[in-house]
Design an enzyme around this catalytic site. Structure first.
Site, short mmCIF file in Angstrom:
data_model
loop_
_atom_site.label_atom_id
_atom_site.label_comp_id
_atom_site.label_asym_id
_atom_site.label_seq_id
_atom_site.Cartn_x
_atom_site.Cartn_y
_atom_site.Cartn_z
N GLY A 49 0.78 -1.51 0.31
CA GLY A 49 0.33 0.51 -0.21
C GLY A 49 0.63 1.79 -0.18
CB SER A 63 -4.81 7.54 11.94
OG SER A 63 -5.55 9.08 12.13
CE1 TYR A 107 -8.75 4.78 9.25
CE2 TYR A 107 -8.33 6.98 10.02
CZ TYR A 107 -7.80 6.39 9.49
OH TYR A 107 -6.12 5.81 9.78
CE LYS A 155 -5.45 3.30 11.55
NZ LYS A 155 -4.97 2.34 11.04
CG LEU A 208 -5.82 18.91 -1.43
CD1 LEU A 208 -7.26 19.49 -1.60
CD2 LEU A 208 -5.90 20.14 -0.13
C1 WQD Z 1 -7.20 17.67 3.44
C2 WQD Z 1 -8.02 18.74 3.45
C3 WQD Z 1 -10.08 19.01 3.17
C4 WQD Z 1 -10.77 17.19 -0.75
C5 WQD Z 1 -7.88 12.23 5.68
C6 WQD Z 1 -8.58 11.69 7.21
C7 WQD Z 1 -7.88 11.44 8.57
C8 WQD Z 1 -6.27 10.49 7.76
C9 WQD Z 1 -5.79 11.36 6.08
C10 WQD Z 1 -5.84 8.53 7.75
C11 WQD Z 1 -8.71 19.37 4.67
C12 WQD Z 1 -9.46 19.24 2.40
C13 WQD Z 1 -10.18 17.17 0.81
C14 WQD Z 1 -10.97 17.88 -1.47
C15 WQD Z 1 -11.01 19.79 -0.03
N1 WQD Z 1 -6.46 9.56 7.39
N2 WQD Z 1 -10.17 19.10 0.43
N3 WQD Z 1 -11.20 19.31 -1.28
O1 WQD Z 1 -9.60 15.03 6.06
O2 WQD Z 1 -7.04 15.74 6.54
O3 WQD Z 1 -7.74 13.39 6.23
O4 WQD Z 1 -7.30 11.85 4.93
O5 WQD Z 1 -5.49 7.11 7.64
O6 WQD Z 1 -7.69 10.62 9.00
O7 WQD Z 1 -9.53 11.99 8.21
O8 WQD Z 1 -7.34 14.75 4.84
O9 WQD Z 1 -6.61 14.99 2.35
O10 WQD Z 1 -9.07 14.08 2.77
O11 WQD Z 1 -8.23 16.70 3.16
O12 WQD Z 1 -10.82 21.05 0.17
O13 WQD Z 1 -11.36 17.38 -2.44
O14 WQD Z 1 -8.57 18.98 2.45
O15 WQD Z 1 -11.39 19.65 3.84
O16 WQD Z 1 -8.73 20.88 4.68
P1 WQD Z 1 -8.27 14.93 6.11
P2 WQD Z 1 -7.43 15.09 2.82
#
Ligand code: WQD
Length: 337
Positions: free
Chosen positions: A12, A126, A150, A154, A201
């Site tokens: 992964g 996490s 989730y 953890k 993101l």
């Molecule tokens: C980052 C920022 C979104 C997508 C998640 C899980 C967490 C961890 C990592 C682990 C936020 C914004 C996102 C998009 C956006 N997991 N965003 N448009 O939410 O911090 O964490 O992933 O295993 O448990 O919750 O990460 O990358 O989804 O978002 O504006 O299309 O980007 O709102 O501010 P997040 P993310």
């Protein structure tokens, strides 16, 4: 230094980078993966990157017979446990699948370790265990109130492993709380390659830059942050992987449980990430304002002081390196496809 390390989820995103970091540090990694959200095509690339033939066990971490066979056929010194389900939304819809895979898988693994006399374990936890942080940056002793299934899986595994270490002082356990891992190995040979639709993101921005998605939705522009968008601690996957190697080296010197934040200690907004990705790919990325994503928080940023001090480890690669490497991986893997 050195020894044989079983990496669950080793095909992964996090696991494959951990495998490379371990091999580069002189360890002999073994990959165990059920390919639920990864592909065996990473194996030849891991071999190329590490120069080593890596044993592969194609099995689910809940498969007790496969685990027993793995520990009896390999002289395993330590385990890095990355295998698990990680899509927050999916966890809400399928809580039992999340508890079964993440908690059940960890219990099966720890039982197999006990049977085999292996007591060194690093667990992929996490920052999500903190839920909505009261203050930022977040230290390890901040309140733990995970706001998703989730996140609770953890935290449940953390509690189980803490209880295990309390019952048997020979355990050496590292609970590594990842903030927002992103980017790819600088070689461009491995990276985030989910077989499921990406939720995070940076992979979404890679999709937009590659033309696979018309635009990125910016989830919320009215958060109490400098530009109104969400702020996170993006840590380069190579720094994150190096943190595992450093934690393993530390556990050789100290028994019990160590709980460590792995982050860079600096927050970046969604708009800053988009701008950095535009610099990396050399083109503008279309975006549109969208409502806040349910469950999202305004700011989550690590206080990595404990990991810095205890491990002598520090995340040094910045957002530009993250985006440049994510884009290199995207271009390379697109060519391969
Ligand atoms: C980052 C920022 C979104 C997508 C998640 C899980 C967490 C961890 C990592 C682990 C936020 C914004 C996102 C998009 C956006 N997991 N965003 N448009 O939410 O911090 O964490 O992933 O295993 O448990 O919750 O990460 O990358 O989804 O978002 O504006 O299309 O980007 O709102 O501010 P997040 P993310």
């Amino acid at each position: 230094m050195g020894g044989t390390v079983l990496v669950t989820g080793g095909a992964g995103y996090v696991g494959s980078h951990v495998v490379v970091a371990l091999a580069r540090a002189g360890y002999a990694p073994i990959v165990l993966d059920n390919f639920a959200n990864s592909s065996a095509t990473v194996l030849p690339r891991l071999k190329h990157l590490t120069g080593a033939e890596l044993p592969l066990i194609a099995a689910d971490v809940r498969d007790r017979a496969a685990l027993a066979h793995t520990f009896s056929t390999h002289a395993i010194d330590a385990v890095v446990h990355c295998a698990g389900l990680k899509a927050v939304g999916e966890g809400e819809a399928q809580p039992l699948a999340y508890y079964d895979n993440n908690v059940g898988g960890s219990i099966a693994l720890a039982q197999a370790m006990i049977a085999a006399g292996v007591n060194t374990l690093i667990f992929s936890s996490s920052a999500t265990v903190y839920g909505q942080p009261e203050r930022n940056p977040v230290p390890e002793d901040a309140p733990l109130r995970p706001a998703s299934v989730y996140g609770r899986t953890k935290r449940a595994v953390e509690l189980i492993l803490e209880d295990l270490a309390a019952a048997d002082a020979s355990w050496r356990i590292g609970l590594l709380r990842y903030f927002n891992p992103a980017g790819a190995d600088a070689s461009g040979e491995i990276g985030e390659a989910p077989t499921n639709v990406p939720n995070n993101l940076v992979p979404i921005l890679a999709d937009v830059a590659a033309g696979r998605r018309p635009c990125v939705d910016v989830f919320g522009d009215d958060y109490p942050t400098a530009d109104g968008t969400g702020v996170r601690d993006y840590i380069h996957i190579t720094d994150l992987a190096a943190g595992h190697v450093a934690a393993l080296a530390h556990l050789a010197r100290q028994s019990g449980v160590i709980t460590l934040n792995l982050g860079i200690g600096r927050g970046c907004s969604v708009l800053e990430v988009i701008a950095a990705f535009e610099r990396a790919c050399g083109k503008p990325l279309a975006r549109r304002a969208a409502p806040r994503r349910p469950g999202d928080i305004a700011i989550c940023c690590a206080d990595p002081a404990r990991a810095n001090a205890l491990l002598g480890w520090r995340a040094g690669l910045d957002l530009d390196a993250i985006c440049a490497d994510a884009w290199r991986w995207q271009v390379n893997s697109g060519r391969r496809a």
